[in-house]
Design a protein around this motif. Structure first.
Motif, PDB file in Angstrom:
ATOM      1  N   ILE A  80     -11.868   4.181  13.529  1.00  0.00           N
ATOM      2  CA  ILE A  80     -10.670   4.178  14.379  1.00  0.00           C
ATOM      3  C   ILE A  80      -9.815   2.950  14.066  1.00  0.00           C
ATOM      4  O   ILE A  80      -8.593   3.050  13.886  1.00  0.00           O
ATOM      5  CB  ILE A  80     -11.053   4.198  15.875  1.00  0.00           C
ATOM      6  N   MET A  81     -10.443   1.791  13.990  1.00  0.00           N
ATOM      7  CA  MET A  81      -9.692   0.564  13.684  1.00  0.00           C
ATOM      8  C   MET A  81      -9.164   0.598  12.259  1.00  0.00           C
ATOM      9  O   MET A  81      -8.065   0.104  11.991  1.00  0.00           O
ATOM     10  CB  MET A  81     -10.561  -0.668  13.915  1.00  0.00           C
ATOM     11  N   ALA A  82      -9.916   1.186  11.334  1.00  0.00           N
ATOM     12  CA  ALA A  82      -9.465   1.251   9.943  1.00  0.00           C
ATOM     13  C   ALA A  82      -8.230   2.133   9.809  1.00  0.00           C
ATOM     14  O   ALA A  82      -7.278   1.783   9.092  1.00  0.00           O
ATOM     15  CB  ALA A  82     -10.590   1.760   9.046  1.00  0.00           C
ATOM     16  N   VAL A  83      -8.225   3.264  10.501  1.00  0.00           N
ATOM     17  CA  VAL A  83      -7.059   4.148  10.459  1.00  0.00           C
ATOM     18  C   VAL A  83      -5.855   3.441  11.091  1.00  0.00           C
ATOM     19  O   VAL A  83      -4.739   3.504  10.564  1.00  0.00           O
ATOM     20  CB  VAL A  83      -7.363   5.493  11.146  1.00  0.00           C
ATOM     21  N   ALA A  84      -6.082   2.755  12.200  1.00  0.00           N
ATOM     22  CA  ALA A  84      -4.997   1.997  12.833  1.00  0.00           C
ATOM     23  C   ALA A  84      -4.502   0.903  11.895  1.00  0.00           C
ATOM     24  O   ALA A  84      -3.289   0.667  11.775  1.00  0.00           O
ATOM     25  CB  ALA A  84      -5.474   1.402  14.157  1.00  0.00           C
ATOM     26  N   GLY A  85      -5.422   0.234  11.207  1.00  0.00           N
ATOM     27  CA  GLY A  85      -5.042  -0.808  10.250  1.00  0.00           C
ATOM     28  C   GLY A  85      -4.244  -0.259   9.090  1.00  0.00           C
ATOM     29  O   GLY A  85      -3.274  -0.878   8.637  1.00  0.00           O
ATOM     30  N   LEU A  86      -4.615   0.906   8.599  1.00  0.00           N
ATOM     31  CA  LEU A  86      -3.866   1.567   7.537  1.00  0.00           C
ATOM     32  C   LEU A  86      -2.435   1.852   8.001  1.00  0.00           C
ATOM     33  O   LEU A  86      -1.473   1.594   7.266  1.00  0.00           O
ATOM     34  CB  LEU A  86      -4.563   2.864   7.121  1.00  0.00           C
ATOM     35  N   SER A  87      -2.292   2.358   9.208  1.00  0.00           N
ATOM     36  CA  SER A  87      -0.958   2.643   9.743  1.00  0.00           C
ATOM     37  C   SER A  87      -0.112   1.384   9.838  1.00  0.00           C
ATOM     38  O   SER A  87       1.067   1.391   9.459  1.00  0.00           O
ATOM     39  CB  SER A  87      -1.072   3.294  11.132  1.00  0.00           C
ATOM     40  N   VAL A  88      -0.703   0.303  10.309  1.00  0.00           N
ATOM     41  CA  VAL A  88       0.032  -0.969  10.422  1.00  0.00           C
ATOM     42  C   VAL A  88       0.460  -1.451   9.043  1.00  0.00           C
ATOM     43  O   VAL A  88       1.608  -1.866   8.844  1.00  0.00           O
ATOM     44  CB  VAL A  88      -0.810  -2.034  11.151  1.00  0.00           C
ATOM     45  N   ALA A  89      -0.460  -1.426   8.089  1.00  0.00           N
ATOM     46  CA  ALA A  89      -0.127  -1.871   6.731  1.00  0.00           C
ATOM     47  C   ALA A  89       1.033  -1.059   6.167  1.00  0.00           C
ATOM     48  O   ALA A  89       1.973  -1.617   5.584  1.00  0.00           O
ATOM     49  CB  ALA A  89      -1.353  -1.769   5.827  1.00  0.00           C
ATOM     50  N   GLN A  90       0.996   0.246   6.358  1.00  0.00           N
ATOM     51  CA  GLN A  90       2.068   1.098   5.851  1.00  0.00           C
ATOM     52  C   GLN A  90       3.377   0.841   6.596  1.00  0.00           C
ATOM     53  O   GLN A  90       4.441   0.786   5.976  1.00  0.00           O
ATOM     54  CB  GLN A  90       1.646   2.566   5.935  1.00  0.00           C
ATOM     55  N   GLU A  91       3.320   0.648   7.913  1.00  0.00           N
ATOM     56  CA  GLU A  91       4.520   0.329   8.695  1.00  0.00           C
ATOM     57  C   GLU A  91       5.164  -0.970   8.219  1.00  0.00           C
ATOM     58  O   GLU A  91       6.390  -1.119   8.247  1.00  0.00           O
ATOM     59  CB  GLU A  91       4.181   0.183  10.176  1.00  0.00           C
ATOM     60  N   MET A  92       4.321  -1.916   7.792  1.00  0.00           N
ATOM     61  CA  MET A  92       4.818  -3.219   7.345  1.00  0.00           C
ATOM     62  C   MET A  92       5.204  -3.222   5.874  1.00  0.00           C
ATOM     63  O   MET A  92       5.521  -4.263   5.315  1.00  0.00           O
ATOM     64  CB  MET A  92       3.781  -4.305   7.663  1.00  0.00           C
ATOM     65  N   GLY A  93       5.173  -2.058   5.249  1.00  0.00           N
ATOM     66  CA  GLY A  93       5.634  -1.921   3.879  1.00  0.00           C
ATOM     67  C   GLY A  93       4.640  -2.327   2.811  1.00  0.00           C
ATOM     68  O   GLY A  93       5.012  -2.486   1.647  1.00  0.00           O
ATOM     69  N   LEU A  94       3.371  -2.468   3.175  1.00  0.00           N
ATOM     70  CA  LEU A  94       2.359  -2.809   2.183  1.00  0.00           C
ATOM     71  C   LEU A  94       1.821  -1.549   1.535  1.00  0.00           C
ATOM     72  O   LEU A  94       1.639  -0.522   2.193  1.00  0.00           O
ATOM     73  CB  LEU A  94       1.202  -3.577   2.827  1.00  0.00           C
ATOM     74  N   ASP A  95       1.565  -1.627   0.258  1.00  0.00           N
ATOM     75  CA  ASP A  95       0.962  -0.534  -0.479  1.00  0.00           C
ATOM     76  C   ASP A  95      -0.554  -0.666  -0.386  1.00  0.00           C
ATOM     77  O   ASP A  95      -1.120  -1.700  -0.716  1.00  0.00           O
ATOM     78  CB  ASP A  95       1.397  -0.584  -1.951  1.00  0.00           C
ATOM     79  N   VAL A  96      -1.195   0.379   0.117  1.00  0.00           N
ATOM     80  CA  VAL A  96      -2.653   0.450   0.142  1.00  0.00           C
ATOM     81  C   VAL A  96      -3.048   1.451  -0.931  1.00  0.00           C
ATOM     82  O   VAL A  96      -2.615   2.606  -0.878  1.00  0.00           O
ATOM     83  CB  VAL A  96      -3.163   0.906   1.535  1.00  0.00           C
ATOM     84  N   PRO A  97      -3.740   1.018  -1.965  1.00  0.00           N
ATOM     85  CA  PRO A  97      -4.495  -0.211  -2.112  1.00  0.00           C
ATOM     86  C   PRO A  97      -3.837  -1.302  -2.963  1.00  0.00           C
ATOM     87  O   PRO A  97      -4.464  -2.336  -3.204  1.00  0.00           O
ATOM     88  CB  PRO A  97      -5.759   0.272  -2.799  1.00  0.00           C
TER      89      PRO A  97
END
Length: 160
Positions: free
Chosen positions: A75-92
């Motif tokens: 749950i936290m990982a999915v939320a973290g992925l969303s935040v990273a994407q919202e902030m314009g970071l490319d994962v990975p």
């Protein structure tokens, strides 16, 4: 993560008073010391998506942004992925992420999350046998399940 070249690995952890959180904290500190990475950055949360998102936002907004984050649940990982994407970071590309539980959530997001996978039915079976021994015999011996295995997916890569 260090095998990919990451030298700054943070962890979004659960509640600090839980035994398994303390064990993970200690293991991370020991491994970081062995690898010469210094004191690890561990942020304790309440395991919720909201708290995981907040912790991720703080981590990736800092001047010393980690190149990888490990989450104590999906749950936290999915939320973290969303935040990273919202902030314009490319994962990975800009940030690698690893989830702990390997639930279906890990597979349905994009990119799919690299995860630590465990045999949950076997864990349940061992817990039930231990409980039955406590009830019928008044005591039970400790049991250590097999270690989680890493399932690489699209959320991890070498740091840029």
């Amino acid at each position: 993560m260090t095998a990919l070249g990451h030298r700054s690995v943070a962890r979004v952890a659960g509640l600090p008073d839980l035994v398994h959180t303390r064990l993970r904290d200690r293991a991370q500190r020991e491994i970081c010391a062995e690898l010469g990475l210094g004191e690890p950055l561990i942020v304790h949360t309440d395991y919720s998506g909201d708290d995981g998102a907040h912790a991720t936002r703080r981590l990736i907004s800092s001047a010393a942004r980690p190149t990888a984050v490990i989450y104590d649940n999906d749950i936290m990982a999915v939320a973290g992925l969303s935040v990273a994407q919202e902030m314009g970071l490319d994962v990975p590309g800009d940030l690698s992420l690893v989830a702990w539980d390997d639930s279906q959530l890990s597979r349905v997001v994009r990119p799919p999350l690299t995860a630590l996978s465990r045999d949950i039915p076997a864990y349940g079976s061992h817990a039930a046998r231990t409980l039955m021994a406590l009830v019928t015999e008044g005591s039970a011996t400790g049991f250590e399940d097999s270690a989680a295995r890493l399932v690489p997916r699209g959320s991890t890569a070498p740091p840029r």
